[in-house]
Design a protein around this motif. Structure first.
Motif, short mmCIF file in Angstrom:
data_model
loop_
_atom_site.label_atom_id
_atom_site.label_comp_id
_atom_site.label_asym_id
_atom_site.label_seq_id
_atom_site.Cartn_x
_atom_site.Cartn_y
_atom_site.Cartn_z
N VAL A 180 0.90 -1.00 -0.15
CA VAL A 180 -0.09 -0.10 0.11
C VAL A 180 0.90 1.31 0.04
CG1 VAL A 180 -1.78 1.45 1.23
CG2 VAL A 180 -1.88 -1.07 1.25
N PHE A 181 1.85 1.24 0.80
CA PHE A 181 2.81 2.40 0.73
C PHE A 181 3.66 2.57 -0.32
CE2 PHE A 181 2.03 2.27 5.57
CZ PHE A 181 1.48 3.72 5.60
N LEU A 182 4.10 1.41 -1.09
CA LEU A 182 4.67 1.44 -2.29
C LEU A 182 3.90 2.04 -3.40
CD1 LEU A 182 6.70 -2.01 -2.82
CD2 LEU A 182 7.54 0.30 -2.55
N ALA A 183 2.51 1.55 -3.33
CA ALA A 183 1.57 2.61 -4.29
C ALA A 183 1.43 4.01 -4.08
CB ALA A 183 0.32 1.86 -3.93
N ILE A 184 1.35 4.21 -2.78
CA ILE A 184 1.42 5.69 -2.24
C ILE A 184 2.43 6.31 -2.85
CG2 ILE A 184 1.18 7.32 -0.35
CD1 ILE A 184 -0.44 5.20 1.13
N ALA A 185 3.62 5.85 -2.49
CA ALA A 185 5.05 6.53 -2.74
C ALA A 185 5.07 6.47 -4.25
CB ALA A 185 6.15 5.41 -2.43
N SER A 186 4.55 5.72 -5.08
CA SER A 186 4.80 5.67 -6.72
C SER A 186 3.84 6.72 -7.24
CB SER A 186 4.67 4.42 -7.37
OG SER A 186 3.45 4.10 -7.32
N TRP A 187 2.78 7.28 -6.50
CA TRP A 187 1.68 8.26 -7.00
C TRP A 187 2.07 9.56 -6.39
CZ3 TRP A 187 -1.46 7.92 -10.87
CH2 TRP A 187 -1.72 6.43 -11.38
#
Lengths: 277, 311
Positions: A180-187
């Motif tokens: 989830v945090f990787l997703a947030i980070a990449s956006w």
């Protein structure tokens, strides 16, 4: 004099070595090793990330130990045995936030710009981040466990199998949340913003749950929140494993982690593919 | 394989309201250097990003090393090297480890990767620093490591985005030599720069970009002939010599202008041998110049001339 053909493909019709790409497995392995090497080179990262959970462990085990005598607390369970599974889950969650921060840092220092121009699959970069963090997290939680047993007298009824079960579950939850945090980070692509939002989100989640006190001791409105708080379920499951109680919420926690990882993974890869501007 | 290694056809790219690229076409034959000249914001980096598959074009098409940048981005990436304006290296890793990492990702075995890294470290004068984390490197060293990293896979085409901006003169010169070596070995290079002298030295042909569009292209000589020439400025030792000097220069077909402020004569010349013509003309007339200076047209001259022509 430099020999020709060293810098680039020479006029020779068939270049002696020509690497045009590696397998997905190699990409993941090489990139995971790279992230782990950074940790070995700079162990301060591991030590600092251990500090916060250690402080919590020390303070809470001393301050709240009398809670074990209150009604509503499981009988015959010491507070440290009650607390430790929650600390494991909490530490794994903090570490999940760090995966995202690590990714943003890579974007900042330019090495991702290089990866983007290479013939590799960008998903390997994300999977490597996730894997290397899983390893770091496992080391971190094991150190915590050893300290808890040696210094704080952690000796739950579940014994080694129960504790290992709780450890694996905590890692799984942290891994799922990590995506989830990787997703947030990449956006979002902004470390400070992520850290602030992550901290603000996790703080109430941790305290308005069964992590530190039994839910029955909370005021009514908070109880209602704690009941639906996914963290309560994760902590309950880890705790029931460690304390050798009837296992509750295990399937839910595992399923939730896998769903988070899947959804986070899809969003992360989609966000990550967006060109940097 | 001969032929065209970089080909852009009518490439357009818009960011919100801003047209970063407005129908850019260019073509670079194998083994040559194209200098992409333009000020900040002219669209140089955007074009490099499109050609290196980092940004998809909104319109038009481009092929690099025979592969379409959109349909076969992977093919393009396996044949190019990119050195951007900011060093794309892992600061935690040593110079050697950075190069090994890239080689492994390109498909080299561990042993091959180490051998290639050792080779490049040697070539780029980084042997002493090879084992240090790259965050301890100076700006010039970091650029060299970055360029080395983009050469690991022996690419057919190299993109250098302002490779010498911010470098000291010695590092700049070293960078130029490296580019010249690469080209002598058959590599195709696209180089962006804000400096006319850099394009002049390295590029076989030059394309000038302004506000996302090609405003001029050709060889350095063609471009200069188009946009305002080199000039020779002659300052005479004594002011009484100015008139005879002017007559002497006119006799050999030059058109000197008198600059009353500096008491000097400035004449446009077309080739550097015209400097010799000036010297000889003065010599034949028995005159002695106190100072002789060759003036190069600058990027500003190029822009001013092109803008004036467009208006």
């Amino acid at each position: 004099m430099t020999t020709p053909t060293v810098l680039a493909t020479g006029p020779a019709p068939v270049p002696t070595t020509s690497w045009r790409g590696s397998s997905f497995g190699t990409q993941v392995l090489v990139l995971t090793t790279r992230s782990l090497r950074a940790l070995v080179r700079d162990p301060r990262l591991v030590i600092f990330s251990l500090l916060q959970p250690l402080i919590m462990l020390t303070l809470f085990s001393q301050i709240f130990s009398s809670i074990a005598n209150t009604p509503g607390f499981p009988r015959g369970v010491s507070y440290i045995d009650y607390l430790m599974p929650a600390i494991l889950v909490n530490t794994a969650m903090q570490s999940a936030l760090q995966v995202g921060v690590g990714l943003v840092t890579d974007m900042k220092n330019g090495v991702l710009a290089r990866f983007r121009s290479l013939p590799i699959r960008l998903a390997s970069v994300l999977i490597a981040r996730s894997l290397s963090d899983l390893v770091r997290s496992a080391v971190q939680l094991t150190v915590m466990l050893v300290l808890a047993v040696a210094v704080f007298g952690f000796a739950p009824a579940g014994g080694v199998p129960g504790v290992v079960g709780a450890l694996v579950l905590a890692l799984l939850v942290g891994w799922g949340l990590g995506w989830v945090f990787l997703a947030i980070a990449s956006w979002v692509r902004n470390a400070e913003l992520m850290q602030t939002v992550g901290f603000l989100a996790m703080f109430p989640l941790m305290f308005a749950s069964s992590a530190y006190v039994p839910i029955s001791g909370l005021p009514g409105w908070l109880q209602a929140f704690a009941d639906v708080n996914p963290l309560t379920h994760a902590v309950d499951a880890a705790r029931s494993l460690a304390l050798a109680q009837p296992v509750t919420g295990l399937v839910g926690a595992v399923l939730a982690s896998v769903v988070l990882a899947g959804a986070g993974g899809v969003l992360a890869i989609r966000g990550f593919r967006r060109p940097a501007q | 394989m001969t032929g065209t290694m970089i080909e852009a056809r009518d490439v357009g790219k818009t960011f919100g309201e801003v047209k970063a690229l407005d129908g850019v076409s260019l073509s670079v034959p194998r083994g040559t250097v194209l200098g992409l000249l333009g000020h900040n914001g002219a669209g140089k980096t955007t074009l490099v990003n499109v050609l290196t598959t980092l940004l998809p074009p909104d319109s038009g098409s481009a092929r690099v090393a025979g592969f379409d940048v959109v349909a076969d981005a992977h093919g393009v990436r396996s044949r190019i090297g990119l050195t951007g304006q900011f060093a794309a290296v892992d600061e935690q890793l040593s110079g050697t480890d950075n190069l090994v990492l890239i080689a492994r990702l390109l498909g080299a075995t561990s042993r091959e990767a180490k051998a290639r890294a050792a080779e490049l470290v040697e070539l780029f004068d980084l042997v002493d620093a090879a084992k240090r984390p790259s965050r301890t490197y100076s700006g010039g060293m970091r650029r060299r490591l970055d360029l080395a990293a983009s050469l690991v896979g022996r690419p057919d085409v190299i993109f250098l985005d302002e490779p010498t901006t911010g470098l000291d003169p010695a590092s700049r010169l070293r960078m130029w030599e490296i580019v010249e070596e690469l080209v002598s070995e058959g590599t195709t290079v696209l180089l962006t720069t804000q400096y006319l002298d850099e394009a002049d030295r390295l590029a076989d042909s030059i394309t000038v970009l302004s506000a996302g569009a090609v405003v001029a292209s050709g060889t350095s000589a063609e471009l200069k002939a188009q946009v305002g020439q080199r000039t020779v400025t002659v300052t005479m030792a004594s002011s009484s010599d100015v008139a005879p000097a002017r007559a002497a220069l006119e006799r050999v077909g030059l058109a000197p202008q008198f600059d009353p402020k500096h008491g000097s004569l400035t004449t446009p010349v077309t080739a550097s041998r015209d400097l010799a013509v000036v010297v000889r003309a003065l010599d034949d007339a028995g005159l002695e110049a106190a100072e002789l200076a060759l003036g190069e047209p600058t990027l500003d001259d190029v822009y001013l001339t092109l803008a004036a022509r467009a208006a």
